[in-house]
Write a protein that holds these residues in place. Structure first.
Motif, short mmCIF file in Angstrom:
data_model
loop_
_atom_site.label_atom_id
_atom_site.label_comp_id
_atom_site.label_asym_id
_atom_site.label_seq_id
_atom_site.Cartn_x
_atom_site.Cartn_y
_atom_site.Cartn_z
N ALA A 224 83.15 -3.60 -10.90
CA ALA A 224 82.23 -2.61 -10.34
C ALA A 224 81.31 -3.28 -9.34
CB ALA A 224 81.42 -1.93 -11.44
N TRP A 225 80.94 -2.51 -8.29
CA TRP A 225 80.02 -2.94 -7.26
C TRP A 225 79.00 -1.82 -7.01
CZ3 TRP A 225 85.22 -3.41 -7.26
CH2 TRP A 225 85.77 -4.69 -7.10
N ARG A 226 77.90 -2.19 -6.40
CA ARG A 226 76.86 -1.22 -6.05
C ARG A 226 76.29 -1.59 -4.68
NH1 ARG A 226 72.64 -2.97 -8.71
NH2 ARG A 226 71.44 -3.45 -6.83
N PRO B 127 70.77 8.06 -2.68
CA PRO B 127 70.91 7.40 -3.98
C PRO B 127 71.84 6.20 -3.90
CG PRO B 127 72.22 9.40 -3.92
CD PRO B 127 71.43 9.39 -2.65
N PRO B 128 71.79 5.31 -4.87
CA PRO B 128 72.71 4.17 -4.89
C PRO B 128 74.16 4.65 -4.95
CG PRO B 128 70.95 3.89 -6.50
CD PRO B 128 70.85 5.28 -6.01
N GLN B 129 75.04 3.88 -4.32
CA GLN B 129 76.46 4.19 -4.32
C GLN B 129 77.20 3.15 -5.14
OE1 GLN B 129 77.93 4.70 -0.32
NE2 GLN B 129 76.50 6.38 0.13
N TYR B 130 78.26 3.61 -5.84
CA TYR B 130 79.00 2.73 -6.74
C TYR B 130 80.48 2.73 -6.35
CZ TYR B 130 74.77 2.95 -9.51
OH TYR B 130 73.45 2.87 -9.91
N ARG B 131 81.07 1.56 -6.48
CA ARG B 131 82.49 1.37 -6.21
C ARG B 131 83.08 0.61 -7.40
NH1 ARG B 131 85.18 -3.19 -3.68
NH2 ARG B 131 87.20 -2.55 -2.78
N SER B 132 84.23 1.07 -7.89
CA SER B 132 84.85 0.38 -9.02
C SER B 132 86.36 0.31 -8.80
CB SER B 132 84.56 1.10 -10.34
OG SER B 132 85.17 2.38 -10.37
N SER B 133 86.95 -0.70 -9.39
CA SER B 133 88.39 -0.89 -9.37
C SER B 133 88.86 -1.04 -10.81
CB SER B 133 88.77 -2.13 -8.56
OG SER B 133 90.14 -2.47 -8.76
N THR B 134 89.72 -0.12 -11.25
CA THR B 134 90.28 -0.16 -12.60
C THR B 134 91.79 -0.27 -12.48
OG1 THR B 134 88.51 1.33 -13.32
CG2 THR B 134 90.32 0.95 -14.85
N ILE B 135 92.37 -1.29 -13.05
CA ILE B 135 93.82 -1.50 -13.02
C ILE B 135 94.36 -1.26 -14.43
CG2 ILE B 135 95.69 -3.14 -12.61
CD1 ILE B 135 93.95 -4.49 -10.53
N PHE B 136 95.15 -0.19 -14.57
CA PHE B 136 95.77 0.15 -15.85
C PHE B 136 97.19 -0.42 -15.88
CE2 PHE B 136 92.74 3.66 -15.11
CZ PHE B 136 91.98 3.57 -16.27
N GLU B 137 97.50 -1.17 -16.92
CA GLU B 137 98.86 -1.68 -17.10
C GLU B 137 99.76 -0.54 -17.61
OE1 GLU B 137 100.02 -4.76 -16.43
OE2 GLU B 137 98.07 -5.42 -15.70
N ASP B 138 101.02 -0.57 -17.18
CA ASP B 138 102.03 0.40 -17.64
C ASP B 138 101.55 1.83 -17.45
OD1 ASP B 138 103.74 -1.70 -18.55
OD2 ASP B 138 102.53 -1.88 -20.36
N LYS C 39 69.56 4.11 -11.67
CA LYS C 39 70.30 2.86 -11.47
C LYS C 39 70.31 2.01 -12.75
CE LYS C 39 68.55 0.18 -8.35
NZ LYS C 39 68.21 -0.33 -7.02
N LEU C 40 69.17 1.98 -13.43
CA LEU C 40 69.10 1.23 -14.68
C LEU C 40 69.98 1.86 -15.74
CD1 LEU C 40 67.78 -1.04 -16.34
CD2 LEU C 40 65.91 0.55 -16.88
N GLY C 41 69.99 3.22 -15.81
CA GLY C 41 70.82 3.90 -16.80
C GLY C 41 72.29 3.67 -16.56
N VAL C 42 72.71 3.69 -15.31
CA VAL C 42 74.11 3.46 -14.99
C VAL C 42 74.51 2.04 -15.36
CG1 VAL C 42 75.74 3.23 -13.07
CG2 VAL C 42 74.23 5.21 -13.20
N GLN C 43 73.65 1.10 -15.06
CA GLN C 43 73.97 -0.29 -15.35
C GLN C 43 74.12 -0.53 -16.85
OE1 GLN C 43 71.33 -2.96 -13.37
NE2 GLN C 43 72.33 -4.81 -14.11
N GLN C 44 73.28 0.15 -17.65
CA GLN C 44 73.33 -0.05 -19.10
C GLN C 44 74.50 0.69 -19.75
OE1 GLN C 44 71.39 -2.19 -20.77
NE2 GLN C 44 70.41 -2.73 -18.83
N GLY C 45 74.84 1.87 -19.23
CA GLY C 45 75.86 2.68 -19.90
C GLY C 45 77.22 2.66 -19.26
N MET C 46 77.41 1.88 -18.18
CA MET C 46 78.66 1.92 -17.44
C MET C 46 79.84 1.48 -18.29
SD MET C 46 79.60 -0.12 -13.93
CE MET C 46 78.47 0.86 -12.95
N TRP C 47 79.74 0.36 -18.93
CA TRP C 47 80.89 -0.18 -19.67
C TRP C 47 81.25 0.71 -20.86
CZ3 TRP C 47 85.09 -2.52 -19.28
CH2 TRP C 47 85.74 -3.11 -20.36
#
Length: 404
Positions: A137-139, A146-157, A288-296
């Motif tokens: 994840a990036w910000r 508002p802050p913008q977020y970018r994420s990369s998720t790679i799912f196997e199979d 921004k703080l809430g996203v950082q704490q609850g993202m994972w």
């Protein structure tokens, strides 16, 4: 103020009332003359938007057309009844620009994916790896937004087709509860030709905030096995607002879903590039703080939901209408779209070059005449500094903004 006091003292030194009136008239005459000249000049050079207003005030009110007298229906008899053939309705082609999500949104998403949108640099936030997927994840903080977020998720199979349907399927999103914030959803509009939809979501927020309502337009484009899925807030005044839930007017959450190489070297993995930002109506620093704490915690719920969706599809369970709409997407060739973007940018830069040519001095003639007239009027009076100051100030006031 001292100049004005001296002028008034000089006026009231006149021995007779007629003399005082004459001096006051001499002092006020230039002001009235300047106002009259300004009125005439302003009317001669009135802005274009004033002409329709003046014309509208002189037009008579339109007369309502007279209604024809009501006709008595003729008595129906069996031998007089006829059936009129119904005209065949021909569906008009859908104009892309009129859709809630159009090609301009696709071009913007592609620029963001390729990091060519001209925005600030991305700041790395998180990198987690589990046996079946990897998440990064990036910000970036915007100057006016508002802050913008970018994420990369790679799912196997996982195949891009199934992942596309999984994120589009609002029914499964609620029934499986992998997205436990979604409380309600319903479809407001849909286009079966392009797959464009407008949906309404209500999402659960913490107890100290009211729930949030989203009016979302969404559409999918396909280039080979790469899917560009755009979802964003769209204005719909026909949907009434309420205090609870509170409507979110700025929302953007879009994905690029594409096949990538898995850990064993085969092309059996799928990457989801997500770009997300929204104005939830709370201070951006707190959000921004809430996203950082609850993202994972939120991300970890997605992968079990995807595996359950894969099992349901493999078992032959019927697709919902949302997953079926995900199959109605717009095909495009990436190279052709890139070439068209290059041509449009070149044309835009050429137009900008033409527009930035310096204006001819004749375009400033109204200002020249106005300021010159003010100078002549002011200098024609040999006394009265206040009058000159007012005239020059009036000329500067009207000539400064230019013709609107």
């Amino acid at each position: 103020m001292s100049v004005l006091a001296d002028l008034l003292a000089e006026v009231f030194r006149e021995p007779t009332l007629a003399g005082v009136a004459r001096e006051l008239a001499t002092l006020a005459a230039p002001l009235w003359l300047a106002a009259l000249v300004g009125l005439l000049i302003g009317w001669a050079w009135r802005p274009r938007w004033a002409a329709p207003l003046v014309a509208a005030t002189h037009q008579p009110a339109p007369q309502a057309p007279a209604l024809p007298p009501p006709q008595q229906p003729a008595p129906a008899t069996a031998d007089k009844l006829t059936l009129l053939p119904r005209a065949k309705e021909v569906a008009a082609p859908v104009e892309d620009a009129e859709l809630a999500v159009n090609t301009a949104d696709l071009k913007h998403l592609r620029r963001v994916v390729e990091e060519k949108d001209g925005g600030p640099a991305w700041i790395h936030m998180m990198d987690r790896t589990l046996p079946t997927f990897r998440y990064q994840a990036w910000r970036r903080d915007m100057e006016n937004g508002p802050p913008q977020y970018r994420s990369s998720t790679i799912f196997e199979d996982a195949s891009p087709d199934v992942v596309r349907d999984f994120f589009w399927d609002d029914d499964f999103r609620m029934n499986n509860t992998w997205d436990d914030m979604l409380l309600q959803h319903n479809t407001l509009e849909e286009c079966t030709e392009t797959g464009t939809m407008v949906v309404r979501w209500v999402r659960k927020f913490p107890f100290f905030c009211s729930d949030r309502e989203y009016i979302i337009g969404r559409r999918i484009w396909a280039s080979g096995k790469t899917y560009y899925c755009v979802t964003k807030s769209v204005p719909r005044p026909s949907v009434p607002r309420s205090n609870k839930p509170r409507r979110v007017d700025l929302y953007y959450s879009s994905w690029c879903i594409r096949p990538v190489e898995s850990r064993n070297g085969a092309m059996t993995a799928c990457e989801v590039l997500l770009f997300h930002h929204e104005d939830m109506g709370i201070p951006w620093s707190i959000a921004k703080l809430g996203v950082q704490q609850g993202m994972w915690g939120c991300v970890k719920r997605i992968e079990p939901g995807l595996r359950a969706y894969q099992i349901a599809r493999a078992a032959g369970e019927p697709m919902s209408k949302y997953a079926a709409m995900a199959h109605v997407n717009t095909k495009f060739v990436a190279e052709e779209l890139t070439a068209s973007e290059g041509n449009s940018e070149a044309s835009s830069s050429s137009n900008n070059t033409v527009a930035e040519k310096p204006k001819h001095w004749a375009g400033n003639l109204p200002k020249v005449f106005l300021i010159g007239g003010a100078v002549a009027l002011a200098c024609s009076f040999d006394q009265g500094l206040l009058t000159k100051a007012v005239i020059f100030g009036t000329a500067r006031r009207f000539a400064g903004p230019g013709r609107r």
